[in-house]
Design an enzyme around this catalytic site. Structure first.
Site, PDB file in Angstrom:
ATOM      1  N   ARG A 176      -3.802  -9.868   5.046  1.00  0.00           N
ATOM      2  CA  ARG A 176      -4.268  -9.952   3.657  1.00  0.00           C
ATOM      3  C   ARG A 176      -3.135  -9.460   2.757  1.00  0.00           C
ATOM      4  NH1 ARG A 176      -6.729  -6.705  -0.106  1.00  0.00           N
ATOM      5  NH2 ARG A 176      -8.404  -7.661  -1.319  1.00  0.00           N
ATOM      6  N   LYS A 206       0.807  -1.223   0.000  1.00  0.00           N
ATOM      7  CA  LYS A 206       0.000   0.000   0.000  1.00  0.00           C
ATOM      8  C   LYS A 206       0.839   1.272   0.000  1.00  0.00           C
ATOM      9  CE  LYS A 206      -4.446  -1.741   1.191  1.00  0.00           C
ATOM     10  NZ  LYS A 206      -5.402  -2.066   2.237  1.00  0.00           N
TER      11      LYS A 206
HETATM   12  N1  HH2 Z   1      -7.542  -3.555   0.846  1.00  0.00           N
HETATM   13  C1  HH2 Z   1      -7.872  -3.587  -0.462  1.00  0.00           C
HETATM   14  C2  HH2 Z   1      -9.023  -4.260  -0.890  1.00  0.00           C
HETATM   15  N2  HH2 Z   1      -9.816  -4.895  -0.010  1.00  0.00           N
HETATM   16  N3  HH2 Z   1     -10.283  -5.579   2.200  1.00  0.00           N
HETATM   17  C3  HH2 Z   1      -9.978  -5.573   3.503  1.00  0.00           C
HETATM   18  N4  HH2 Z   1     -10.758  -6.223   4.383  1.00  0.00           N
HETATM   19  N5  HH2 Z   1      -8.871  -4.910   3.981  1.00  0.00           N
HETATM   20  C4  HH2 Z   1      -8.033  -4.218   3.162  1.00  0.00           C
HETATM   21  O1  HH2 Z   1      -7.058  -3.617   3.654  1.00  0.00           O
HETATM   22  C5  HH2 Z   1      -8.325  -4.207   1.750  1.00  0.00           C
HETATM   23  C6  HH2 Z   1      -9.486  -4.908   1.305  1.00  0.00           C
HETATM   24  C7  HH2 Z   1      -6.984  -2.920  -1.466  1.00  0.00           C
HETATM   25  O2  HH2 Z   1      -6.014  -3.808  -1.944  1.00  0.00           O
HETATM   26  P1  HH2 Z   1      -6.146  -4.620  -3.317  1.00  0.00           P
HETATM   27  O3  HH2 Z   1      -7.262  -5.607  -3.236  1.00  0.00           O
HETATM   28  O4  HH2 Z   1      -4.839  -5.188  -3.722  1.00  0.00           O
HETATM   29  O5  HH2 Z   1      -6.431  -3.483  -4.373  1.00  0.00           O
HETATM   30  P2  HH2 Z   1      -7.715  -3.046  -5.207  1.00  0.00           P
HETATM   31  O6  HH2 Z   1      -8.743  -2.578  -4.242  1.00  0.00           O
HETATM   32  O7  HH2 Z   1      -7.181  -1.949  -6.097  1.00  0.00           O
HETATM   33  O8  HH2 Z   1      -8.201  -4.247  -5.974  1.00  0.00           O
END
Ligand code: HH2
Length: 284
Positions: free
Chosen positions: A261, A227
């Site tokens: 995660r 992040k």
């Molecule tokens: N972060 C992201 C997405 N979903 N869910 C939870 N519970 N906690 C988090 O910190 C979280 C999440 C963002 O990361 P990523 O899925 O890699 O990116 P994107 O939202 O661009 O798909």
């Protein structure tokens, strides 16, 4: 130090803790912030899911809608078409539980029907009034995440009086709202939402004081992987944040997180094992 919980997945109860779990991220999207487009093809997504299970993931989280800062909502039919076939295939093929990263009740219901055991709702039941009913009826674990604002605008000017107290109060309130809506406490996990309506200082303060969230009484999930707070600390682009991610993962485990995660499962699983062994309760 880190307590044990019972987590109610769909159709069964499993112990969670003291050994922390690694949740592998599977973004079936064209635009996720770190891996957008890589796993949009269903076959590539399923292969990635299988690979993460082999690398040591305890749980997989498949999502069809990016929530990165500035992202726009995805129409329901599109999100379903991306994610449901992948969840159905993985639920059949891999031994670990599958979570669906969605705020839409219809997508969550379809995913649970397709074999998912958990729903990751970044709106903590505020996005879709039908979501609580889906979880109350179908069962399955539910992640309640803190977010200030909404993805399109959340990083414009995040503001808090006292960030840790406000995040903790929000999560407590959401746990009680979920229970009032018929969801069992044993279905719930809480997540402070790193990067969701938070400045660098807010994220750091939450991670430094993560242990304070343990008083909520439900397992803590944290998502620091790749992040932008790491980019800001290290002045590095998204593809070069592995070491920073692992340091953050270790700190989270030492402070009591029970699910991390991450995108880089193999590396994170190793870091988690060492950090867990170094906790005061020494989980080997
Ligand atoms: N972060 C992201 C997405 N979903 N869910 C939870 N519970 N906690 C988090 O910190 C979280 C999440 C963002 O990361 P990523 O899925 O890699 O990116 P994107 O939202 O661009 O798909």
């Amino acid at each position: 130090m880190a307590e044990g919980f019972v987590l109610r997945l769909r159709g069964r109860e499993v112990p969670l803790g003291p050994r922390p779990w690694v949740q592998g991220i599977l973004n079936v999207t064209p635009d996720s912030f770190s891996d957008g487009g890589r796993f949009l093809d269903p076959a590539a997504a399923v292969a990635r899911g299988r690979a993460m299970a082999e690398e040591g993931a305890d749980l997989l989280d498949g999502g069809g809608e990016s929530t990165r800062p500035g992202s726009a909502p995805v129409p329901e039919a599109e999100e379903r078409a991306r994610v449901i076939p992948v969840i159905r295939a993985l639920a059949r093929d891999v031994a670990v539980p599958i979570s669906v990263d969605t705020s839409k009740a219809s997508v969550a219901a379809a995913a649970l029907e397709a074999g998912a055991a958990m729903v990751n709702d970044v709106t903590a039941l505020r996005g879709d009034p039908a979501m609580a009913g889906v979880l109350a009826r179908a069962g399955g674990a539910l992640v309640l995440m803190h977010m200030q604002g909404e993805p399109r605008t959340m990083q414009a000017a995040p503001r808090y009086g006292e960030v840790v107290a406000e995040v903790a109060a929000f999560l407590r309130e959401r746990v009680e709202a979920a229970v009032a809506a018929g969801i069992a406490r044993e279905q719930l996990l809480v997540d402070p939402g790193i990067g969701f309506g938070k400045t660098l200082e807010h994220n750091l303060e939450i991670l430094r004081r993560l242990g304070e969230l343990r008083s909520i009484g439900r397992p803590i999930l944290v998502g620091p992987s790749r992040k932008s707070f790491l980019g800001a600390l290290l002045d590095l682009p998204v593809g070069e944040r592995l070491e920073g991610t692992l340091a953050a993962v270790a700190a989270c485990v030492l402070r009591g997180a029970l699910v991390v995660r991450v995108h880089d499962v193999r590396a994170a699983a190793r870091a988690v094992r060492v950090a867990a062994a170094l906790r005061s309760d020494g989980v080997l």
